[in-house]
Scaffold this motif. Structure first.
Motif, PDB file in Angstrom:
ATOM      1  N   PRO A  35       0.751  -1.239  -0.124  1.00 33.43           N
ATOM      2  CA  PRO A  35       0.161   0.115  -0.215  1.00 33.43           C
ATOM      3  C   PRO A  35       0.784   1.315   0.002  1.00 33.43           C
ATOM      4  N   PHE A  36      -0.130   2.594  -0.531  1.00 34.43           N
ATOM      5  CA  PHE A  36       1.416   3.932  -0.835  1.00 34.43           C
ATOM      6  C   PHE A  36       1.563   4.039   0.602  1.00 34.43           C
ATOM      7  N   ALA A  37       3.002   4.731   0.785  1.00 34.40           N
ATOM      8  CA  ALA A  37       3.187   5.254   1.441  1.00 34.40           C
ATOM      9  C   ALA A  37       3.752   6.006   1.782  1.00 34.40           C
ATOM     10  N   MET A  38       4.622   8.006   1.455  1.00 33.89           N
ATOM     11  CA  MET A  38       5.797   8.490   1.728  1.00 33.89           C
ATOM     12  C   MET A  38       6.237   9.297   3.484  1.00 33.89           C
ATOM     13  N   VAL A  39       7.216   9.786   3.057  1.00 32.53           N
ATOM     14  CA  VAL A  39       7.147  10.538   4.306  1.00 32.53           C
ATOM     15  C   VAL A  39       7.540  12.157   3.995  1.00 32.53           C
ATOM     16  N   ALA A  40       6.667  13.079   4.143  1.00 31.61           N
ATOM     17  CA  ALA A  40       6.110  14.337   3.647  1.00 31.61           C
ATOM     18  C   ALA A  40       7.813  14.938   4.320  1.00 31.61           C
ATOM     19  N   SER A  41       8.573  15.372   3.116  1.00 31.82           N
ATOM     20  CA  SER A  41      10.005  15.436   3.667  1.00 31.82           C
ATOM     21  C   SER A  41      10.532  16.884   3.031  1.00 31.82           C
ATOM     22  N   ILE A  42       9.662  17.813   2.510  1.00 32.57           N
ATOM     23  CA  ILE A  42       9.762  19.222   2.729  1.00 32.57           C
ATOM     24  C   ILE A  42       8.258  19.551   2.704  1.00 32.57           C
ATOM     25  N   LEU A  43       8.243  20.748   2.879  1.00 33.75           N
ATOM     26  CA  LEU A  43       7.240  21.572   2.796  1.00 33.75           C
ATOM     27  C   LEU A  43       6.783  22.741   2.170  1.00 33.75           C
ATOM     28  N   GLU A  44       6.110  22.704   1.567  1.00 29.53           N
ATOM     29  CA  GLU A  44       6.170  24.144   0.604  1.00 29.53           C
ATOM     30  C   GLU A  44       4.623  24.754   0.705  1.00 29.53           C
ATOM     31  N   ALA A  45       4.745  26.102   0.165  1.00 28.23           N
ATOM     32  CA  ALA A  45       3.666  26.957   0.088  1.00 28.23           C
ATOM     33  C   ALA A  45       3.071  27.283  -1.418  1.00 28.23           C
ATOM     34  N   ASP A  46       2.235  26.939  -2.197  1.00 21.46           N
ATOM     35  CA  ASP A  46       2.203  27.163  -2.940  1.00 21.46           C
ATOM     36  C   ASP A  46       1.299  28.075  -3.440  1.00 21.46           C
ATOM     37  N   ASN A  47       0.776  29.134  -3.978  1.00 21.97           N
ATOM     38  CA  ASN A  47      -0.174  29.822  -4.970  1.00 21.97           C
ATOM     39  C   ASN A  47      -1.080  29.528  -5.037  1.00 21.97           C
ATOM     40  N   PHE A  48      -1.306  28.554  -6.116  1.00 23.10           N
ATOM     41  CA  PHE A  48      -2.710  27.730  -6.521  1.00 23.10           C
ATOM     42  C   PHE A  48      -2.400  26.845  -5.853  1.00 23.10           C
ATOM     43  N   LEU A  49      -2.039  26.188  -5.428  1.00 25.79           N
ATOM     44  CA  LEU A  49      -1.374  24.262  -5.245  1.00 25.79           C
ATOM     45  C   LEU A  49      -1.950  24.315  -3.330  1.00 25.79           C
ATOM     46  N   GLY A  50      -1.440  25.155  -2.114  1.00 24.61           N
ATOM     47  CA  GLY A  50      -1.757  25.410  -1.250  1.00 24.61           C
ATOM     48  C   GLY A  50      -0.573  24.358  -0.650  1.00 24.61           C
ATOM     49  N   ARG A  51      -0.987  23.436   0.156  1.00 17.68           N
ATOM     50  CA  ARG A  51       0.192  22.654   1.156  1.00 17.68           C
ATOM     51  C   ARG A  51       1.373  21.973   0.247  1.00 17.68           C
ATOM     52  N   VAL A  52       1.711  22.185  -0.564  1.00 15.72           N
ATOM     53  CA  VAL A  52       2.128  21.265  -1.406  1.00 15.72           C
ATOM     54  C   VAL A  52       3.375  20.318  -0.545  1.00 15.72           C
ATOM     55  N   LEU A  53       3.639  19.211  -0.145  1.00  7.55           N
ATOM     56  CA  LEU A  53       4.221  18.167   0.268  1.00  7.55           C
ATOM     57  C   LEU A  53       5.276  17.215  -0.871  1.00  7.55           C
ATOM     58  N   THR A  54       6.492  17.151  -0.367  1.00  2.00           N
ATOM     59  CA  THR A  54       7.486  16.579  -1.151  1.00  2.00           C
ATOM     60  C   THR A  54       8.167  15.619  -0.508  1.00  2.00           C
ATOM     61  N   GLY A  55       8.268  14.115  -0.777  1.00  2.00           N
ATOM     62  CA  GLY A  55       8.915  13.038  -0.454  1.00  2.00           C
ATOM     63  C   GLY A  55       9.864  11.743  -1.335  1.00  2.00           C
ATOM     64  N   ARG A  56       9.833  11.302  -1.174  1.00  2.86           N
ATOM     65  CA  ARG A  56      10.225   9.698  -2.356  1.00  2.86           C
ATOM     66  C   ARG A  56       8.955   8.888  -1.647  1.00  2.86           C
ATOM     67  N   VAL A  57       8.083   8.293  -2.469  1.00  5.70           N
ATOM     68  CA  VAL A  57       7.402   7.175  -2.659  1.00  5.70           C
ATOM     69  C   VAL A  57       8.388   5.873  -1.712  1.00  5.70           C
ATOM     70  N   GLU A  58       7.853   5.969  -0.757  1.00  8.64           N
ATOM     71  CA  GLU A  58       8.694   4.170  -0.263  1.00  8.64           C
ATOM     72  C   GLU A  58       7.848   3.037  -0.191  1.00  8.64           C
ATOM     73  N   GLN A  59       6.797   3.266  -0.587  1.00  7.19           N
ATOM     74  CA  GLN A  59       6.399   1.965  -0.671  1.00  7.19           C
ATOM     75  C   GLN A  59       4.807   2.299  -1.996  1.00  7.19           C
ATOM     76  N   GLY A  60       4.377   0.797  -2.572  1.00  9.12           N
ATOM     77  CA  GLY A  60       3.081   1.105  -3.306  1.00  9.12           C
ATOM     78  C   GLY A  60       3.655   2.758  -5.254  1.00  9.12           C
ATOM     79  N   ARG A  61       1.528   2.592  -4.545  1.00  9.36           N
ATOM     80  CA  ARG A  61       2.318   3.793  -6.047  1.00  9.36           C
ATOM     81  C   ARG A  61       0.824   4.609  -5.393  1.00  9.36           C
ATOM     82  N   ALA A  62       1.393   6.254  -6.135  1.00 11.32           N
ATOM     83  CA  ALA A  62       0.596   7.160  -5.582  1.00 11.32           C
ATOM     84  C   ALA A  62      -0.402   7.597  -6.470  1.00 11.32           C
ATOM     85  N   ARG A  63      -1.801   7.335  -6.828  1.00 12.42           N
ATOM     86  CA  ARG A  63      -2.133   7.583  -8.131  1.00 12.42           C
ATOM     87  C   ARG A  63      -3.246   9.191  -7.097  1.00 12.42           C
ATOM     88  N   VAL A  64      -3.525   9.720  -8.853  1.00 13.85           N
ATOM     89  CA  VAL A  64      -3.915  11.571  -8.498  1.00 13.85           C
ATOM     90  C   VAL A  64      -4.992  10.620  -7.736  1.00 13.85           C
TER      91      VAL A  64
END
Ligand code: GDP
Length: 309
Positions: free
Chosen positions: A202-231
């Motif tokens: 099952p999908f899991a990632m660690v939120a490692s970088i946090l940004e505030a984007d004017n359009f998207l709001g909170r944007v969290l970046t990390g490596r997908v550690e297991q599984g797949r993220a789907r939109v």
């Protein structure tokens, strides 16, 4: 597609931006006009224009059917474990050092942490075109530095290339053909392990970088550690103690292409992704499929400690 995730470690002005731009250009993973447009604008202006505060920059190049994600590590100071969190997303590192100046504090600071994590860095002695370059001496200094910082035998046996980012070449020999950066790409592919993660879990990632984007709001970046993220997939966010911060959906997945981030439908374990759609999640929480019950191991956020200037 095969993936390599690497950090780039350098003291300010040792040529990181120039080298990464050349890597982009030579990988041909970009349309020429796009590159030029990107380059014409200072990256900080680009960030301001888009309303994004980028603490760590990720550049992605494709070489021989392999996606190489290159993450810039901040060298000046360690903001609450940020360097460690970045190093936790990578399996290798390029240590870029100026052939005249040699290793300086920021290189040493991040290199210490990379060695402690067991990363086996590639050393690039850069700017060998400088009049005052002393490439062989700096190579030896790097060996001594690795030893002084407690490198193990494998780490001490680091591969090394001489390079001129400005002229766009890297080579094992100073009197080599000085053609292009192919030797560096090839070394990254052969020396850095591919992420070895479970794509079927099952999908899991660690939120490692946090940004505030004017359009998207909170944007969290990390490596997908297991599984797949789907939109649009439903997810939950877990703290280290297993408590649920929020539940929601990943409304947007952004993958790195060159200097840009582009929306994608799916990202699998091993790749680095930026996600939007969550309103509370923060560093270093786990973003995961609803059936996951335990947070992934993560570097806690410490109060800022100024370690180097
Ligand atoms: P960064 O701070 O590490 O990103 O460094 P930059 O890429 O911005 O380069 C810092 C300065 O060094 C700039 O003036 C570059 O033109 C110069 N520079 C970068 N690469 C080389 C190189 O290979 N040789 C020489 N002589 N100068 C370089």
């Amino acid at each position: 597609m095969d993936i390599r995730n690497i950090a780039i470690i350098a003291h300010v002005d040792h040529g990181k931006t120039t080298l990464v731009d050349q890597l982009l250009k030579q990988s041909g993973s970009f349309r020429e006009n796009q590159q030029v447009a990107e380059r014409a604008m200072d990256r900080n202006d680009l960030e301001r224009e888009r309303g994004i505060t980028i603490l760590a920059k990720c550049t992605s190049v494709v070489w021989k059917d392999t996606r190489v994600n290159i993450i810039d590590t901040p060298g000046h100071a360690d903001f609450g474990g940020e360097v460690e969190r970045i190093l936790n997303m990578v399996d290798g590192a390029i240590v870029l050092v100026d052939a005249a100046e040699g290793a300086l504090p920021q290189t040493k600071f991040v290199l210490t942490k990379a060695l402690a994590r067991g990363i086996k860095p590639i050393v690039v002695v850069n700017k060998v075109d400088r009049q005052d370059a002393r490439p062989d001496e700096v190579h030896t200094e790097m060996f001594d530095l690795f030893a002084a910082l407690g490198a193990n035998d494998e780490q001490l046996d680091f591969p090394m290339l001489f390079a001129s980012g400005r002229q766009g070449w890297a080579d094992t020999e100073l009197d080599g053909p000085k053609k292009d950066l192919a030797p560096l790409y090839d070394l990254v592919l052969s020396h850095v392990p591919a992420p070895n993660l479970d794509k079927e879990a099952p999908f899991a990632m660690v939120a490692s970088i946090l940004e505030a984007d004017n359009f998207l709001g909170r944007v969290l970046t990390g490596r997908v550690e297991q599984g797949r993220a789907r939109v649009n997939m439903p997810v939950k966010v877990l703290r280290a103690d297993g408590s649920v911060v929020e539940t929601g959906r990943l409304t947007k997945l952004l993958s790195f292409r060159g200097l840009e981030r582009v929306p994608v439908d799916e990202v699998e374990a091993g790749d680095i992704v930026a996600v939007a759609g969550l309103s509370e999640a923060t560093i270093p929480e786990t973003i995961c499929a609803p059936e996951v019950t335990e947070a992934l191991p993560a570097i806690p956020v410490d109060p800022p400690t100024l370690t180097m200037t």
